[in-house]
Design a protein around this motif. Structure first.
Motif, PDB file in Angstrom:
ATOM      1  N   VAL A 407      43.927  42.216  30.681  1.00  0.00           N
ATOM      2  CA  VAL A 407      45.225  42.951  31.231  1.00  0.00           C
ATOM      3  C   VAL A 407      46.018  44.195  30.564  1.00  0.00           C
ATOM      4  O   VAL A 407      46.259  43.652  28.670  1.00  0.00           O
ATOM      5  N   SER A 408      46.033  45.193  30.763  1.00  0.00           N
ATOM      6  CA  SER A 408      46.237  46.587  29.985  1.00  0.00           C
ATOM      7  C   SER A 408      47.405  47.747  30.004  1.00  0.00           C
ATOM      8  O   SER A 408      47.293  47.125  31.807  1.00  0.00           O
ATOM      9  N   GLU A 409      48.455  47.984  29.717  1.00  0.00           N
ATOM     10  CA  GLU A 409      49.137  48.795  30.508  1.00  0.00           C
ATOM     11  C   GLU A 409      48.915  50.354  29.547  1.00  0.00           C
ATOM     12  O   GLU A 409      47.978  50.751  28.729  1.00  0.00           O
ATOM     13  N   VAL A 410      48.576  50.665  30.980  1.00  0.00           N
ATOM     14  CA  VAL A 410      47.925  51.271  31.240  1.00  0.00           C
ATOM     15  C   VAL A 410      49.030  53.400  32.246  1.00  0.00           C
ATOM     16  O   VAL A 410      49.653  53.080  33.129  1.00  0.00           O
ATOM     17  N   GLU A 411      49.406  54.041  31.418  1.00  0.00           N
ATOM     18  CA  GLU A 411      50.124  54.923  31.788  1.00  0.00           C
ATOM     19  C   GLU A 411      51.209  54.432  31.926  1.00  0.00           C
ATOM     20  O   GLU A 411      52.249  55.039  33.484  1.00  0.00           O
ATOM     21  N   GLY A 412      52.026  53.291  31.595  1.00  0.00           N
ATOM     22  CA  GLY A 412      53.038  52.515  31.916  1.00  0.00           C
ATOM     23  C   GLY A 412      52.797  51.404  33.168  1.00  0.00           C
ATOM     24  O   GLY A 412      53.843  50.715  33.775  1.00  0.00           O
ATOM     25  N   LYS A 413      51.702  51.579  33.625  1.00  0.00           N
ATOM     26  CA  LYS A 413      51.802  50.758  34.869  1.00  0.00           C
ATOM     27  C   LYS A 413      51.225  49.669  34.434  1.00  0.00           C
ATOM     28  O   LYS A 413      49.489  49.647  33.347  1.00  0.00           O
ATOM     29  N   ARG A 414      50.584  48.435  34.730  1.00  0.00           N
ATOM     30  CA  ARG A 414      49.679  47.256  34.066  1.00  0.00           C
ATOM     31  C   ARG A 414      48.836  47.228  35.557  1.00  0.00           C
ATOM     32  O   ARG A 414      48.097  48.060  36.493  1.00  0.00           O
ATOM     33  N   VAL A 415      47.532  47.451  34.598  1.00  0.00           N
ATOM     34  CA  VAL A 415      46.044  46.993  34.838  1.00  0.00           C
ATOM     35  C   VAL A 415      45.202  46.387  34.488  1.00  0.00           C
ATOM     36  O   VAL A 415      45.361  44.948  33.974  1.00  0.00           O
ATOM     37  N   LEU A 416      44.685  45.549  35.550  1.00  0.00           N
ATOM     38  CA  LEU A 416      44.180  43.973  35.329  1.00  0.00           C
ATOM     39  C   LEU A 416      42.282  44.090  36.031  1.00  0.00           C
ATOM     40  O   LEU A 416      42.155  44.934  36.950  1.00  0.00           O
ATOM     41  N   ILE A 417      41.869  44.126  35.112  1.00  0.00           N
ATOM     42  CA  ILE A 417      40.138  43.742  35.037  1.00  0.00           C
ATOM     43  C   ILE A 417      39.572  42.384  35.216  1.00  0.00           C
ATOM     44  O   ILE A 417      39.255  41.807  33.712  1.00  0.00           O
ATOM     45  N   GLY A 418      39.655  42.343  36.500  1.00  0.00           N
ATOM     46  CA  GLY A 418      38.533  40.540  36.116  1.00  0.00           C
ATOM     47  C   GLY A 418      38.103  39.888  37.652  1.00  0.00           C
ATOM     48  O   GLY A 418      37.544  40.416  38.181  1.00  0.00           O
ATOM     49  N   ASN A 419      38.120  39.019  37.676  1.00  0.00           N
ATOM     50  CA  ASN A 419      37.587  37.912  38.745  1.00  0.00           C
ATOM     51  C   ASN A 419      39.250  37.507  39.544  1.00  0.00           C
ATOM     52  O   ASN A 419      40.487  37.554  39.043  1.00  0.00           O
ATOM     53  N   PRO A 420      38.572  36.346  40.475  1.00  0.00           N
ATOM     54  CA  PRO A 420      39.568  36.415  41.501  1.00  0.00           C
ATOM     55  C   PRO A 420      40.582  35.322  40.375  1.00  0.00           C
ATOM     56  O   PRO A 420      42.114  35.834  41.461  1.00  0.00           O
ATOM     57  N   PRO A 421      39.985  34.245  39.926  1.00  0.00           N
ATOM     58  CA  PRO A 421      40.945  33.404  39.118  1.00  0.00           C
ATOM     59  C   PRO A 421      42.323  34.243  38.486  1.00  0.00           C
ATOM     60  O   PRO A 421      43.777  34.168  38.088  1.00  0.00           O
ATOM     61  N   ASP A 431      44.283  41.133  49.718  1.00  0.00           N
ATOM     62  CA  ASP A 431      43.808  41.814  51.157  1.00  0.00           C
ATOM     63  C   ASP A 431      43.063  43.015  51.060  1.00  0.00           C
ATOM     64  O   ASP A 431      42.034  42.960  52.212  1.00  0.00           O
ATOM     65  N   ALA A 432      41.636  43.391  50.110  1.00  0.00           N
ATOM     66  CA  ALA A 432      40.750  44.389  50.592  1.00  0.00           C
ATOM     67  C   ALA A 432      39.774  43.510  49.890  1.00  0.00           C
ATOM     68  O   ALA A 432      38.217  44.128  50.709  1.00  0.00           O
ATOM     69  N   GLY A 433      39.274  42.283  50.337  1.00  0.00           N
ATOM     70  CA  GLY A 433      38.034  41.132  50.224  1.00  0.00           C
ATOM     71  C   GLY A 433      37.720  41.529  49.148  1.00  0.00           C
ATOM     72  O   GLY A 433      36.101  41.504  49.277  1.00  0.00           O
ATOM     73  N   SER A 434      38.033  41.669  47.819  1.00  0.00           N
ATOM     74  CA  SER A 434      37.552  41.602  47.046  1.00  0.00           C
ATOM     75  C   SER A 434      36.625  40.362  46.495  1.00  0.00           C
ATOM     76  O   SER A 434      36.015  40.555  45.571  1.00  0.00           O
ATOM     77  N   ALA A 435      37.017  39.307  46.663  1.00  0.00           N
ATOM     78  CA  ALA A 435      36.546  38.151  45.967  1.00  0.00           C
ATOM     79  C   ALA A 435      35.087  38.656  47.056  1.00  0.00           C
ATOM     80  O   ALA A 435      33.974  37.851  46.408  1.00  0.00           O
ATOM     81  N   GLU A 436      34.966  38.738  48.095  1.00  0.00           N
ATOM     82  CA  GLU A 436      33.722  38.901  49.088  1.00  0.00           C
ATOM     83  C   GLU A 436      32.808  39.642  48.572  1.00  0.00           C
ATOM     84  O   GLU A 436      31.378  39.293  48.113  1.00  0.00           O
TER      85      GLU A 436
END
Length: 667
Positions: A407-421, A431-436
């Motif tokens: 979890v990172s703070e970028v330009e005042g916004k929270r950005v997550l990069i990882g897996n479904p959990p 809602d974008a179906g990223s897990a599939e």
């Protein structure tokens, strides 16, 4: 004069002088008619030279006694020194037997026993030096001189006088005198003395070089980062010295056994002498009961085995670990940097948010990863840099979430990069179906990473790490070496792990693991009765490496910690060194068992021969020394490469790449 002095202090002086005295005794005895009175010349008898003959006999006895004293003096001194520290040594058995033979007037037996014992010691020293030849070779490759730039000029100085931070020049054919980093130039370096690989490695700017390696072409300017005792070569030499002196469990048992065995032989000889009244029998029992071959059977095999492995770029911590390695029945391997190249590349950027563009997904991901130390951050940042959208300035705060992502703070916004959990933990609705889509990428052997900004999933990043060319061959050779199960332990997703497992022939896969899960997996294998080796190079592998029966470090040449702490350190980046190490351990333990059998059979056969009649003190000592040499020569077979265990030929390689230190917890 100096040469004579060196010879007199050498290992062969005593047996040569003693042998010459024995020959002189035989000659004098022959002149006196001692060999066969019927062959005494008639002119000698007619001359009435019986008195002279008696003088020759006395001279023969004097020479034989002198031979016993010359050969036996050092043996008695060693025996007395051992007694002073309350240790009953083999030298004491020989000393008592020789002195006893002199007392009863059997000068020949005294001389023969001490002479053969001294010859045996000289031969042992010569052949034992041969078993330590690998260490001698390592010492020999240590560089003597270095060419450095000082005051704008090239200066040739002793290698141990190079200072940290100096620029060292390495020309064609020269030894690299320091550990360092190439700052200019290019060339091919033969790293066989460090990694065991015979094919030169191409070096250029920013690559690492090691002391003791040899330039096979080109010209390099090297910044010294390790000098003197702080070089990889120095650490290897130190490690091999310690390892060759370390005792295996079997050797420790033999040492304890000999402490009781040697006094037992003396007691047996005393009882036999008292019961039979035969002093010669008692003295003979002392000689043939010497456990020399038994005592030396284990250490000589360990020295040879560890020396052979060091020559091949495999450092084994000591005899105990060599013995344990021969029992390995399960090998657990890390995925990233072990089964794979450890240099992942960006393969996919998938846009899942209709209001976002591909470049935006990559930009947010790169900005979030800018402050991350995770190995999967590099391919994302490299790709962003190539497309001109790399982040600038100081990275924002990054919070790693083990096994899930960051979890990172970028330009005042929270950005997550990882897996479904990770999304579930932060309450983000997929809602974008990223897990599939992530499952689809994983099935193709890629590591998927979902990118979310604030509470919205915007895309998916796919990263793939190439399977190492020799990984399938490593698994095959491990099975051929007697390993029952090869297990993959990875923090990556199961689909990615299964894809790699299918390509390499792995027997069992454990995916989506946290560091403590890897430890539990190793412990579970041990609970099943396996002797487990854990192969890894990452910080998150440390608990599992410590729990395993044998911890194996890959590509340890550049890591001082790995060289000093790993049970087995594979200096090069060659996976096939692992089955080679296990195969060599099995061969070494096999030789140890053969040597013990030779030693015990020899003692039993001689004992039977003594009580059956026909085995004298001199014959017993001759057979005893012969068994010692058989044991040493058998161990020396380990110094030869065994067919089928050396690495496959490889093309000229580029410099070893930096390897991932942590698993793909983003998956």
């Amino acid at each position: 004069m100096n040469r004579l002095h060196r010879w007199l202090n050498g290992k062969w002086a005593v047996p040569v002088v003693s042998g010459l005295l024995i020959i002189a005794s035989w000659v004098a005895g022959g002149l006196g008619g001692a060999w066969n009175p019927t062959l005494t010349p008639q002119w000698w008898v007619d001359a009435g030279a019986h008195a002279t003959g008696s003088a020759f006999f006395a001279l023969a006895d004097a020479f034989m006694l002198a031979a016993a004293v010359v050969a036996g003096y050092g043996i008695v001194v060693k025996a007395v020194r051992s007694l002073l520290v309350k240790h009953i040594s083999i030298d004491l058995l020989v000393s008592v037997a020789a002195v006893g033979a002199v007392i009863i007037g059997n000068f020949w037996e005294a001389a023969a026993v001490t002479f053969l014992f001294s010859v045996g010691h000289a031969l042992e020293a010569a052949t034992l030096n041969k078993t330590r030849s690998a260490l001698a070779e390592l010492v020999a490759v240590a560089p003597d001189v270095a060419v450095v730039m000082r005051d704008g000029e090239q200066q040739e100085i002793p290698a141990n006088q190079v200072r940290m931070g100096e620029i060292v020049l390495v020309k064609n054919g020269a030894k690299v005198p320091v550990d360092g980093q190439v700052v200019a130039g290019s060339g091919a370096i033969d790293e066989a003395s460090i990694t065991g690989e015979s094919i030169p490695v191409e070096k250029s700017e920013a690559d690492v070089v090691f002391a003791g390696t040899v330039s096979r072409g080109g010209f390099l300017q090297v910044l010294a980062t390790g000098v003197g005792a702080d070089t990889t070569l120095a650490r290897i030499i130190h490690r091999v010295e310690e390892a060759q002196d370390a005792k295996a469990r079997t050797q420790a048992f033999i040492d304890r056994f000999s402490k009781w065995y040697t006094p037992g032989v003396m007691l047996l000889a005393l009882v036999a002498g008292l019961v039979t009244g035969d002093v010669v029998l008692a003295l003979t029992l002392l000689v043939i009961g010497c456990p020399g071959a038994l005592v030396i059977s284990i250490p000589v095999a360990i020295v040879a085995g560890i020396g052979r492995s060091a020559r091949n770029g495999i450092l084994i911590k000591g005899g105990e670990f060599l013995e344990t390695s021969a029992k390995i029945s399960a090998v657990a391997v890390d995925k990233t940097g072990t089964l794979t190249e450890g240099t992942p590349k960006l393969t996919d950027v998938i846009v899942l948010d209709p209001t976002s563009k591909r470049s935006e997904v990559l930009r947010w991901a790169a900005a979030a990863e800018a402050g991350s130390e995770h190995p999967l951050a590099r391919p994302i940042l490299d790709s962003a840099r190539e497309e001109g959208i790399a982040p600038t300035g100081i990275p924002g705060e990054v919070t790693p979430v083990p096994g899930k992502g960051i979890v990172s703070e970028v330009e005042g916004k929270r950005v997550l990069i990882g897996n479904p959990p990770l999304l579930e933990q932060y309450g983000i609705y997929d809602d974008a179906g990223s897990a599939e889509r992530a499952k689809e990428l994983a099935a193709q052997g890629r590591t998927p990473m979902i990118v979310a900004v604030e509470d919205r999933v915007i895309g998916l990043i796919g990263v793939a790490d190439q399977i190492r060319e020799d990984a399938p061959e490593m698994v095959r050779r491990l099975h051929a070496a007697g390993v029952e199960k090869v297990v993959m332990l990875t923090g990556d997703t199961r689909l990615v792990a299964e894809s790699i497992g299918a390509a390499t022939g792995i027997d069992e896969i454990h995916a989506s693991l946290l560091p403590e899960d890897k430890l539990d997996a190793v412990a579970a294998l041990q609970a099943q009765g396996h002797t487990v080796a854990m192969v890894g190079d990452g910080v998150n592998d440390a608990p599992a490496l410590a729990t395993a029966d044998i911890g194996v470090a890959m590509g340890a040449a550049g890591s001082a910690v790995a060289v000093e702490t790993a049970d087995i350190a594979l200096m090069g980046d060659n996976l096939l060194k692992l089955p080679e190490a296990i195969g060599l351990a099995k061969r070494t333990v096999g030789v140890m068992k053969q040597n013990i059998a030779v030693a015990l059979v020899t003692v039993v056969a001689l004992l039977a021969g003594v009580f059956a009649g026909g085995v004298t003190m001199s014959i017993g000592m001759l057979v005893h020394e012969a068994s010692v040499l058989v044991v040493i020569l058998n161990a020396m077979r380990l110094l030869r490469n065994a067919g089928g265990v050396t690495a496959m030929p490889r093309k000229v390689r580029t410099a070893p790449r930096a390897r991932a230190e942590t698993e793909a917890s983003h998956a």
